[in-house]
Structure formats: C-alpha cells, structure tokens
Design a protein around this motif. Structure first.
Motif, PDB file in Angstrom:
ATOM      1  N   SER A  45       0.851  -1.210   0.000  1.00  0.00           N
ATOM      2  CA  SER A  45       0.000   0.000   0.000  1.00  0.00           C
ATOM      3  C   SER A  45       0.880   1.252   0.000  1.00  0.00           C
ATOM      4  O   SER A  45       0.811   2.065   0.923  1.00  0.00           O
ATOM      5  CB  SER A  45      -0.884   0.038   1.254  1.00  0.00           C
ATOM      6  N   PRO A  46       1.710   1.428  -1.034  1.00  0.00           N
ATOM      7  CA  PRO A  46       2.698   2.529  -0.985  1.00  0.00           C
ATOM      8  C   PRO A  46       2.065   3.923  -0.964  1.00  0.00           C
ATOM      9  O   PRO A  46       2.550   4.809  -0.251  1.00  0.00           O
ATOM     10  CB  PRO A  46       3.544   2.318  -2.253  1.00  0.00           C
ATOM     11  N   LEU A  47       0.976   4.110  -1.707  1.00  0.00           N
ATOM     12  CA  LEU A  47       0.403   5.464  -1.766  1.00  0.00           C
ATOM     13  C   LEU A  47      -0.310   5.816  -0.464  1.00  0.00           C
ATOM     14  O   LEU A  47      -0.207   6.944   0.027  1.00  0.00           O
ATOM     15  CB  LEU A  47      -0.533   5.600  -2.977  1.00  0.00           C
ATOM     16  N   GLU A  48      -0.991   4.837   0.131  1.00  0.00           N
ATOM     17  CA  GLU A  48      -1.630   5.050   1.440  1.00  0.00           C
ATOM     18  C   GLU A  48      -0.561   5.337   2.496  1.00  0.00           C
ATOM     19  O   GLU A  48      -0.761   6.140   3.407  1.00  0.00           O
ATOM     20  CB  GLU A  48      -2.423   3.814   1.875  1.00  0.00           C
ATOM     21  N   THR A  49       0.587   4.662   2.385  1.00  0.00           N
ATOM     22  CA  THR A  49       1.679   4.864   3.349  1.00  0.00           C
ATOM     23  C   THR A  49       2.191   6.302   3.277  1.00  0.00           C
ATOM     24  O   THR A  49       2.383   6.965   4.304  1.00  0.00           O
ATOM     25  CB  THR A  49       2.830   3.858   3.051  1.00  0.00           C
ATOM     26  N   ILE A  50       2.365   6.782   2.048  1.00  0.00           N
ATOM     27  CA  ILE A  50       2.831   8.169   1.891  1.00  0.00           C
ATOM     28  C   ILE A  50       1.802   9.134   2.484  1.00  0.00           C
ATOM     29  O   ILE A  50       2.144  10.075   3.202  1.00  0.00           O
ATOM     30  CB  ILE A  50       3.086   8.483   0.394  1.00  0.00           C
ATOM     31  N   LYS A  51       0.551   8.863   2.211  1.00  0.00           N
ATOM     32  CA  LYS A  51      -0.507   9.784   2.649  1.00  0.00           C
ATOM     33  C   LYS A  51      -0.571   9.890   4.177  1.00  0.00           C
ATOM     34  O   LYS A  51      -0.649  10.984   4.738  1.00  0.00           O
ATOM     35  CB  LYS A  51      -1.847   9.319   2.087  1.00  0.00           C
ATOM     36  N   VAL A  52      -0.531   8.761   4.863  1.00  0.00           N
ATOM     37  CA  VAL A  52      -0.695   8.811   6.321  1.00  0.00           C
ATOM     38  C   VAL A  52       0.518   9.467   6.985  1.00  0.00           C
ATOM     39  O   VAL A  52       0.394  10.145   7.999  1.00  0.00           O
ATOM     40  CB  VAL A  52      -0.989   7.409   6.906  1.00  0.00           C
ATOM     41  N   ASN A  53       1.689   9.292   6.395  1.00  0.00           N
ATOM     42  CA  ASN A  53       2.885   9.867   7.016  1.00  0.00           C
ATOM     43  C   ASN A  53       3.084  11.350   6.695  1.00  0.00           C
ATOM     44  O   ASN A  53       3.830  12.035   7.391  1.00  0.00           O
ATOM     45  CB  ASN A  53       4.127   9.073   6.592  1.00  0.00           C
ATOM     46  N   THR A  54       2.409  11.831   5.657  1.00  0.00           N
ATOM     47  CA  THR A  54       2.564  13.245   5.291  1.00  0.00           C
ATOM     48  C   THR A  54       1.282  14.008   5.658  1.00  0.00           C
ATOM     49  O   THR A  54       1.233  14.704   6.658  1.00  0.00           O
ATOM     50  CB  THR A  54       2.896  13.378   3.793  1.00  0.00           C
ATOM     51  N   GLN A  55       0.226  13.774   4.869  1.00  0.00           N
ATOM     52  CA  GLN A  55      -1.054  14.442   5.148  1.00  0.00           C
ATOM     53  C   GLN A  55      -1.569  14.072   6.543  1.00  0.00           C
ATOM     54  O   GLN A  55      -2.092  14.928   7.267  1.00  0.00           O
ATOM     55  CB  GLN A  55      -2.061  14.016   4.068  1.00  0.00           C
ATOM     56  N   GLY A  56      -1.412  12.812   6.919  1.00  0.00           N
ATOM     57  CA  GLY A  56      -1.869  12.356   8.245  1.00  0.00           C
ATOM     58  C   GLY A  56      -1.102  13.062   9.354  1.00  0.00           C
ATOM     59  O   GLY A  56      -1.686  13.469  10.368  1.00  0.00           O
TER      60      GLY A  56
END
Ligand code: UDP
Length: 317
Positions: free
Chosen positions: A89-100
């Motif tokens: 889940s690479p795109l979800e991983t990026i999202k949670v660590n940045t936007q999240g």
C-alpha cells in the motif's frame, strides 16, 4: 486522567500502548483504518475508557470530530511498518505519514495538546555510519521499494519541524528501531515473527541474503516505555530521539539463536536479499538516556523466550 488519541491503535505498537494507557485510567480514543491493523488487537479494550474511530488519520473531518475535543496527548503511530505491508500500500503509506501527520499537528495545535510522531530508523536508509546518531542525515534512496516508507516518514519529520518552529506546537519525534514481541502478527512478514513461526512449525528459516546484515531488536515493553517518557518530557519538544536497543546482531546469528531456543529441527535456507535492504542498523541512544533517563531493560534472549512462549500458546488455540 488524560484524554489521549492514538492513531494506528489496532496495530502492534498502538494496541499495546492503548492497553497500557487505559490500565492507567486514561481515556483513549483510537483511530485506525485497518490497512494493517487488526480488530483482534483492540477487541478487549473496555468501552468505558476506549472509543474507536474507523477512518484514515489523514481525514480532515477529524479536526471537528466530537470525540476529538479537549485532547491532551496525541501519539501518531498510524502507518504500515513492515516492508511487506507498506510495499503493498505505498500510496496510502505516503498519505498517512505526510497528510496524516499534518492533520495530527493541526489537531495538536488546536487543542494545545502534546504530540509524539513516530518516525523510524529507516530515516537513516542504508546508513554509512554506525551506530546511527540523530544528527546523521542518512543514506536514503528515493527510487526504490522502500522509498514510500522512508521518504514519507522523513517528510513527516519536516512537518513536525515546521509546526514546532512556526507555531511552537509541542511535538517530538521518536525514531523507532526494530521492535518485536509475539504481538507482531504471524503474517507480519518481519524477521522475528517469520523465524519464530517457521521454527515452531518445523519449517526452514528463510534468511535473506547471506544473513550478514545486522539489526538491533528492542522488546515491545521497552519501546512503549520510551514513547511514554518522550511524551512526558517537555524538554524534548522539537527534538528527534532514537528509541531502540543498541544490541546489534547479524540476521544469521538471530536465526541460529531462535533455532536453539525453540529446539526445532528446522534448517536455514538462503533467499535473495530484497532491494535496498539496509546492511547495518544500530541506534546511538545517548540522547534518550540523557533526556528521558531511558534505556532498554529486556535483553534479546529473554525477549525471544517470551515471544516464543506466547506464539506457541497461540499455535495451540
Ligand atoms: N529478513 C530475513 N528473513 C525474513 C524476513 C526478514 O532474513 O524472513 C531480513 C531482512 O532482509 C532484513 C532483516 O531481516 O535484513 C530485518 O527485516 P524486517 O523486515 O524484519 O525489518 P526491516 O528492518 O528490514 O524493516
């Protein structure tokens, strides 16, 4: 009694932390979207003290959520952390660590809450110095299978730096090194859960590469205590701190220790080393010792014995 938010509450560290904080009498609100977390991990938390919000930590609706008013502390743990899961889940991983992370910083700012952001030893990439000290800038690849995790955790740190310097948000960053216990799901894919489960099932232990790469493994109770002390320590605001066990071991030696502790008939088989797999990893914990008066207490053999015992019990269920 505090009101504490944990993102990634159904994960390995999040669920352990939630149990601890609830046992101390705190009210815990947990967020999870169950990408890698498991409901099983949180099902026994008492509903009097624990509530779950089933959503992404990056959802901006959370800022006005009725459960998230007057929060005292935020532990932002949400993110797949095993290479197997973050690469799925690479795109979800990026999202949670940045936007999240930005979202949680906004929430901390709005509530005047304290926040711990859990970054990772992967922020050092494939390190050229050892042990790794917090001011080492790392050797990270943007163009490979680990980049989605490493680089997004690093950008999460940048958000923390900016909120601290621009708005004085009370945030601190933990760079967590490899942590283990039987709380790691059997199918987590990480080395200790793989080796112990393979050994208990008399299957061969799958060593990647020649096993000369090193890691330093910290037992979960030590990591959790480190995170709680970090939350408490106001002098750590705006600081990055390594949380890990400095006892470094080669993966091949880890396999042999697990074979001997489980008394299995399993053999070792060698498999290709994954791309960008770091060759060495060992935390310098001078800063944690000084600022938090923290160091790990559980040595590897003791932690492995406990891990083996619990996985064994679960096998019989
Ligand atoms: N590893 C291994 N066999 C396995 C799983 C992992 O030899 O079945 C190795 C992996 O290549 C790495 C180390 O063990 O060098 C730690 O891997 P893990 O996925 O647990 O965590 P990482 O530190 O790489 O994020």
């Amino acid at each position: 009694m505090k009101k504490i938010l944990i993102t990634g509450v159904a994960g390995f560290l999040g669920s352990h932390l939630a149990k601890d904080l609830v046992n101390e009498g705190n009210v815990v609100i947990g967020i999870d979207n169950f990408v890698s977390g498991k409901y099983q991990n949180i099902k026994d938390l008492p509903s009097k003290l624990f509530s779950l919000i089933n959503t992404n930590a990056s959802s901006n609706k959370l800022l006005s959520h009725y459960l998230l008013q007057d929060i005292d502390e935020i532990y932002h743990l949400a993110s797949p952390a095993s290479p197997k899961y973050y690469q799925a889940s690479p795109l979800e991983t990026i999202k949670v660590n940045t936007q999240g992370t930005k979202n949680m910083l906004e929430l901390a700012q709005k509530n005047n809450a304290k926040m711990v952001y859990t970054s990772t030893s992967e922020a050092y990439g494939d390190p050229e110095i050892t042990p790794q000290i917090e001011n080492y800038r790392g050797n990270v690849n943007t163009w490979g299978p680990r980049a989605c995790y490493d680089e997004s955790k690093r950008l999460g740190e940048v958000y923390c730096y900016l909120y601290y310097t621009l708005f004085n948000t009370k945030v601190k960053v933990a760079r967590i090194f490899n942590t283990y216990s039987a709380g790691l799901a059997n199918d987590d894919g990480r080395v200790i859960s793989n080796f112990v489960n393979q050994a208990l099932n008399n299957e061969s232990l799958t060593v990647y590469g020649d096993g000369s790469q090193t890691r330093s493994f910290c037992y979960v109770t030590d990591t959790i205590l480190g995170l709680k002390l970090l939350m408490k320590q106001d002098e750590a605001n705006g600081e990055i701190i390594n949380i890990g066990n400095p006892n470094e071991i080669k993966i091949i030696d880890l396999a042999n220790i697990i074979i001997s502790l489980t008394q299995t008939k399993s053999q070792i088989t060698f498999h290709p080393l994954p791309e960008d797999d770091p060759k060495q990893r060992q935390p310098d914990i001078t800063k944690a010792k000084k600022l938090l008066n923290w160091e790990p207490k559980v040595d590897l053999v003791k932690g492995l014995k406990e891990t083996i015992k619990v996985y064994k019990l679960n096998l019989r269920k």
